[in-house]
Design an enzyme around this catalytic site. Structure first.
Site: not given
Ligand code: UGA
Length: 490
Positions: A30, A121, A191-192, A194, A265, A318, A321
């Site tokens: 980094d 991405t 696809f991880l 947080e 992706k 939010g 991603c």
């Molecule tokens: C997301 C994807 O799920 C991962 O697979 C991907 O790798 C990642 O983006 C990325 O592109 O790096 P992430 O942003 O960490 O992961 O979070 P998510 O768990 O997907 O949640 C995203 C948002 O959706 C959050 O604000 C969460 O509160 C909201 N959410 C999630 C809902 O409002 N309802 C749900 O049923 C699920």
């Protein structure tokens, strides 16, 4: 295998650390020297359960190194992961300046056959663009430094690299007068999520590998073999905090071309965001029609064609991603003259969802000016300290604009995010947000909030109003305690 991971953000750090845990030799790079110093002393730059355990363990075992020296790291390692940020530009397209800079560095420092892996991405077609930049920089530099450890004028690719990482005919190469350096680009999207990033890396639903080089894909499969076969051992320290969700069958590997991997992706994130906006739109109809979205989501989710995941209605998606990737996909489509009516609607429904909460506040309190509102949760979702594009921030800022006094608490976010109105009072203890509050809004479903003693805390409030922005709390119990409870779509 010898791997260099460039960029120690969420993706790079978790990828590098997990690859070191399965036995590879990893150098994470980094350009932020403070961050590298902290990592070397075991201080994590992000909140991610289990990450500290793995960093310390693998620093000790010497499988993992951190450095700011990008040139040496590129030269000494065979597989180079590009994991730098691709933040959104004001128009929603992805800003590729950091990817470009890294590709130049790879071109400048390439001294043997390398596999360049794009994990950032990036817009469709970026894999080829990265190849061109690397090639241009090989052109301009020739890389003929006789001090380079892998450089041998009589034998362009030293035995180790040559035997282990032999290139095929499809590889891009630049023939200078004396020497040619070959490389292959592979798209390997992540696809991880947080908060569960380590479990997602070790127990993924699939691994996607896109390249025109079959041999590069085979080397990548070797790299991921312990994960594909689920043959690695989960260390005891990790077992205490992560569920052991080891699969009994191998993880599917999607072998494809660069462009399809890049599209997988964007399509995956856009589909998940669509699912959430869909259920939020249904929730809004439920609210008016008198149905309960939780029951509706359960009822449709049992259909195996739909599935139960990502059907939690609330204040919307939010993070760093979904907002970035859905917008970027609409920009990519526009370049081809394709109008993305569905994706535009997905984005609009999501932004309305935040404004609907403010309307609910107005319905409950009538006059917002001067009222005291407590916010539970700032991060965009639980188990992370990430506040990028967090719905809580939009809601707080709008309420402050309407004259509300805001007190907020989050279990891990302790620094006021730049995008948050500085009039927000950050409370060190959760009960402080209840003091004199006219209304509480749950914005993030942290487990800690499910176990609060609402009976005791309600006595600190001026009015017992509560908006459950994630349908997370026990509605019946809160109603029985005399709360004026409003959820989303129920
Ligand atoms: C997301 C994807 O799920 C991962 O697979 C991907 O790798 C990642 O983006 C990325 O592109 O790096 P992430 O942003 O960490 O992961 O979070 P998510 O768990 O997907 O949640 C995203 C948002 O959706 C959050 O604000 C969460 O509160 C909201 N959410 C999630 C809902 O409002 N309802 C749900 O049923 C699920």
């Amino acid at each position: 295998m010898k791997v260099c991971v460039i960029g120690t953000g969420y993706v790079g750090l978790v990828t590098g650390v997990c690859l070191s845990e399965i036995g590879h030799n990893i150098i994470c790079v980094d350009n932020d020297s403070e961050k590298i110093k902290k990592l070397l002393s075991g201080v994590m730059p992000i909140y991610e359960p289990g990450l500290d355990i793995l960093v310390l363990k693998n620093l000790n075992s010497k499988n993992l190194q951190f450095t700011t020296d990008i040139s040496s790291a590129i030269k000494s390692q065979d597989i180079i992961f590009i994991c730098v940020g691709t933040p959104p530009r004001p128009d929603g397209s992805a800003d590729l300046q950091y990817v470009e800079e890294v590709a130049k560095q790879i071109g400048n420092n390439i001294n043997s056959y390398k596999i360049v892996v794009n994990k950032s991405t990036v817009p469709i077609g970026s894999g080829d663009w990265v190849s061109i930049i690397i090639n241009d920089n090989i052109n301009s530099n020739n890389n003929l430094n006789s001090n380079d450890s892998n450089y041998d004028p009589n034998n362009n690719l030293k035995n180790d690299s040559k035997n282990n990482l032999k290139n095929n005919n499809n590889s891009l190469n630049k023939k200078s007068d004396i020497v040619s350096f070959k490389f292959d680009v592979v798209s390997n999207p992540e696809f991880l999520r947080e908060g569960t990033a380590i479990a997602d890396t070790f127990f993924p639903d699939r691994i996607v590998l896109g390249s025109s080089s079959k041999e590069a894909i085979n080397i990548m499969k070797k790299l991921y073999e312990p994960i594909i076969n689920q043959s690695f051992k989960v260390c005891d320290e990790l077992l205490k905090i992560l569920p052991n969700t080891k699969n009994t069958s191998p993880i599917p590997v999607v072998e494809t071309d660069l462009v399809s991997a890049e599209m997988i992706k964007y399509a995956a994130n856009s589909f998940l965001a669509t699912k959430i906006s869909f259920i939020n739109e249904i929730a809004n109809i439920c609210e008016k029609a008198g149905a309960d979205i939780k029951k509706v989501a359960y009822g449709i989710g049992l259909d195996s064609r739909i599935g139960p995941k990502f059907l939690n209605a609330g204040i919307g998606w939010g993070g760093s991603c979904f907002p970035k990737d859905v917008s970027a996909l609409t920009k990519i489509a526009a370049e081809y003259g394709i109008s993305t009516q569905l994706l535009n609607a997905v984005i609009n429904v999501n932004s309305q969802q935040r404004h609907k909460v403010v309307q609910k506040v107005q319905e409950m309190l009538k006059i917002v000016k001067g009222k005291s509102i407590g916010i539970l949760g700032i991060s965009f979702k639980p188990n992370t300290d990430d506040t990028r594009d967090a719905p809580a921030i939009t809601i707080i800022n709008n309420l402050i604009n309407l004259g509300a006094k805001i007190k907020a608490y989050d279990p891990v976010v302790k620094k006021i995010p730049e995008s948050l109105n500085p009039k927000t009072i950050f409370c060190p203890k959760v009960e402080d947000v209840f003091d004199g509050a006219d209304l509480i809004i749950l914005a993030t479903e942290w487990e800690e909030f499910a176990n609060l003693d609402f009976c005791r805390l309600s006595k600190k409030m001026r009015e017992k109003n509560l908006i459950d922005g994630r349908n997370f709390l026990d509605k019946e119990k809160l109603l029985s305690l005399g709360f004026n409870y409003i959820g989303i779509g129920r």
